[in-house]
Design a protein around this motif. Structure first.
Motif, PDB file in Angstrom:
ATOM      1  N   VAL A 128       7.068   2.944   0.324  1.00 16.10           N
ATOM      2  CA  VAL A 128       5.817   2.703  -0.385  1.00 16.10           C
ATOM      3  C   VAL A 128       4.662   3.416   0.312  1.00 16.10           C
ATOM      4  CG1 VAL A 128       4.149   0.955  -1.090  1.00 16.10           C
ATOM      5  CG2 VAL A 128       6.605   0.483  -1.273  1.00 16.10           C
ATOM      6  N   GLN A 129       3.884   4.168  -0.442  1.00 14.64           N
ATOM      7  CA  GLN A 129       2.716   4.853   0.100  1.00 14.64           C
ATOM      8  C   GLN A 129       1.489   3.945   0.031  1.00 14.64           C
ATOM      9  OE1 GLN A 129       2.771   7.984   1.529  1.00 14.64           O
ATOM     10  NE2 GLN A 129       4.990   7.684   1.266  1.00 14.64           N
ATOM     11  N   PRO A 130       0.676   3.885   1.104  1.00 15.28           N
ATOM     12  CA  PRO A 130      -0.533   3.059   1.075  1.00 15.28           C
ATOM     13  C   PRO A 130      -1.444   3.442  -0.101  1.00 15.28           C
ATOM     14  CG  PRO A 130      -0.088   3.818   3.301  1.00 15.28           C
ATOM     15  CD  PRO A 130       0.868   4.548   2.404  1.00 15.28           C
ATOM     16  N   TYR A 141       8.826 -15.617  -3.777  1.00 15.03           N
ATOM     17  CA  TYR A 141       8.017 -16.008  -2.621  1.00 15.03           C
ATOM     18  C   TYR A 141       7.158 -14.820  -2.223  1.00 15.03           C
ATOM     19  CZ  TYR A 141       6.693 -17.056   2.188  1.00 15.03           C
ATOM     20  OH  TYR A 141       5.976 -17.244   3.351  1.00 15.03           O
ATOM     21  N   CYS A 142       5.876 -15.058  -1.998  1.00 12.99           N
ATOM     22  CA  CYS A 142       4.952 -13.979  -1.666  1.00 12.99           C
ATOM     23  C   CYS A 142       4.788 -13.857  -0.155  1.00 12.99           C
ATOM     24  CB  CYS A 142       3.591 -14.231  -2.317  1.00 12.99           C
ATOM     25  SG  CYS A 142       2.388 -12.925  -1.979  1.00 12.99           S
ATOM     26  N   VAL A 143       5.277 -12.751   0.377  1.00 20.04           N
ATOM     27  CA  VAL A 143       5.041 -12.421   1.785  1.00 20.04           C
ATOM     28  C   VAL A 143       3.641 -11.847   1.944  1.00 20.04           C
ATOM     29  CG1 VAL A 143       5.827 -11.027   3.746  1.00 20.04           C
ATOM     30  CG2 VAL A 143       7.503 -11.979   2.132  1.00 20.04           C
ATOM     31  N   ARG A 144       3.267 -10.955   1.006  1.00 20.58           N
ATOM     32  CA  ARG A 144       1.963 -10.284   1.087  1.00 20.58           C
ATOM     33  C   ARG A 144       1.555  -9.846  -0.316  1.00 20.58           C
ATOM     34  NH1 ARG A 144       3.295  -7.368   5.031  1.00 20.58           N
ATOM     35  NH2 ARG A 144       4.330  -5.804   3.747  1.00 20.58           N
ATOM     36  N   PRO A 145       0.358 -10.224  -0.784  1.00 20.46           N
ATOM     37  CA  PRO A 145      -0.066  -9.813  -2.124  1.00 20.46           C
ATOM     38  C   PRO A 145      -0.508  -8.360  -2.157  1.00 20.46           C
ATOM     39  CG  PRO A 145      -1.821 -11.041  -1.067  1.00 20.46           C
ATOM     40  CD  PRO A 145      -0.642 -11.079  -0.120  1.00 20.46           C
ATOM     41  N   ALA A 146      -0.708  -7.853  -3.366  1.00 21.42           N
ATOM     42  CA  ALA A 146      -1.235  -6.497  -3.537  1.00 21.42           C
ATOM     43  C   ALA A 146      -2.708  -6.454  -3.151  1.00 21.42           C
ATOM     44  CB  ALA A 146      -1.072  -6.065  -4.991  1.00 21.42           C
ATOM     45  N   TYR A 190      -0.460  -3.167 -10.378  1.00 19.12           N
ATOM     46  CA  TYR A 190      -1.119  -3.490  -9.110  1.00 19.12           C
ATOM     47  C   TYR A 190      -1.218  -2.250  -8.233  1.00 19.12           C
ATOM     48  CZ  TYR A 190       3.681  -3.891  -7.199  1.00 19.12           C
ATOM     49  OH  TYR A 190       4.979  -3.661  -6.831  1.00 19.12           O
ATOM     50  N   VAL A 191      -2.023  -2.392  -7.183  1.00 16.19           N
ATOM     51  CA  VAL A 191      -2.226  -1.328  -6.201  1.00 16.19           C
ATOM     52  C   VAL A 191      -1.895  -1.881  -4.827  1.00 16.19           C
ATOM     53  CG1 VAL A 191      -3.886   0.257  -5.149  1.00 16.19           C
ATOM     54  CG2 VAL A 191      -4.015  -0.241  -7.609  1.00 16.19           C
ATOM     55  N   HIS A 192      -1.028  -1.183  -4.102  1.00 17.71           N
ATOM     56  CA  HIS A 192      -0.688  -1.582  -2.740  1.00 17.71           C
ATOM     57  C   HIS A 192      -1.886  -1.394  -1.812  1.00 17.71           C
ATOM     58  CE1 HIS A 192       3.626  -2.106  -3.347  1.00 17.71           C
ATOM     59  NE2 HIS A 192       3.689  -0.946  -3.972  1.00 17.71           N
ATOM     60  N   GLY A 193      -1.932  -2.184  -0.761  1.00 23.44           N
ATOM     61  CA  GLY A 193      -2.896  -1.964   0.307  1.00 23.44           C
ATOM     62  C   GLY A 193      -2.317  -1.019   1.353  1.00 23.44           C
TER      63      GLY A 193
END
Length: 252
Positions: A74-76, A103-108, A231-234
């Motif tokens: 995954v690209q930032p 289960y959410c480890v980390r949201p977008a 969504y957009v990754h951080g």
């Protein structure tokens, strides 16, 4: 931590429930723990993912999976398109996979909600207002779902709605890997049109859930459909974990 009886009551009322589990060192621990506490049994690998043609694809043939499967790729700041409404386990028959857990480890960084469509509740309204359309949606040839993964095309045809062990169930899906049977004529056409209208964002049967870190979403996969929004990754990727089960949650 969550109250098991309150979670069960919410699932029985709406077909899904969101609750806080908390941060964990093992990203799959919440899935295993919830499965044990709600009597779900072993996590299930759907027929498509267990097939030999996908055995070499990362994340396809395991019961507990990461979303996205290839976190390292995954690209930032990269963007991910949304999905169409569906129930999990594309090739399984009506009602076969009753529960999905996220289960959410980390949201977008932005976006990334799950839209839940209370498909069976919507279908009950159609039964009351347009029984011919409801009958067409329950026809054994109403909906064909097919896979575009791998070299061999797999498919499964069946009703969009029907009763399994006395419970109204659905395999409603309406995207690029589904085809409605035009031969069933205007009754099915009306039924599909009604479902599309009733599943529109903001409607009475549709709910938006944007999980935060440490939160879980339990879905009655045989009662409601769902889709992921764009969504957009951080700088670090959005990260969920998921498991599917053939049983419905029950209180201990």
């Amino acid at each position: 931590m969550f109250n098991e009886h309150e979670v069960i009551a919410e699932i029985n009322a709406r077909g899904f429930c969101v609750f806080s589990y908390g941060a964990v060192a093992d990203r799959f621990e919440p899935l295993r723990d919830i499965a044990a506490r709600f009597g779900l049994g072993e996590a299930y690998v759907p027929e498509l993912y267990a097939s030999p043609q996908l055995s070499g694809h990362i994340g396809y043939n395991i019961a507990y999976s990461d979303i996205p499967r290839d976190l390292d790729g995954v690209q930032p700041g990269s963007a991910v398109p949304g999905q169409s409404f569906h129930v999990d386990a594309l090739l399984e028959p009506l009602g076969a996979v009753k529960t999905s857990i996220l289960y959410c480890v980390r949201p977008a960084r932005s976006g990334g909600a799950t839209q839940v469509f209370r498909a069976c509740d919507a279908y009950e309204e159609i039964r009351a207002t347009d029984p011919d359309a409801a009958a067409a949606l329950a026809d054994s040839l109403a909906l064909r779902r097919f896979s575009t993964i791998g070299e061999t095309r797999s498919e499964s045809t069946g009703p969009a709605f029907g009763w399994v062990d006395g419970t109204l169930s659905t395999r409603f899906a309406d995207g690029a890997t589904e085809e409605w049977n035009d031969e069933l004529g205007p009754d099915l056409e009306r039924g599909v049109k009604l479902l599309r209208e009733m599943s529109a964002a903001g409607g009475a049967y549709t709910h938006d859930v944007r999980l935060q870190a440490g939160e879980c979403l339990i879905i009655r996969n045989d009662r409601v459909a769902h889709r992921g929004t764009p969504y957009v990754h951080g700088m670090l990727p959005r990260h969920l974990t998921r498991a599917m089960f053939r049983s419905a949650p029950s209180a201990s």
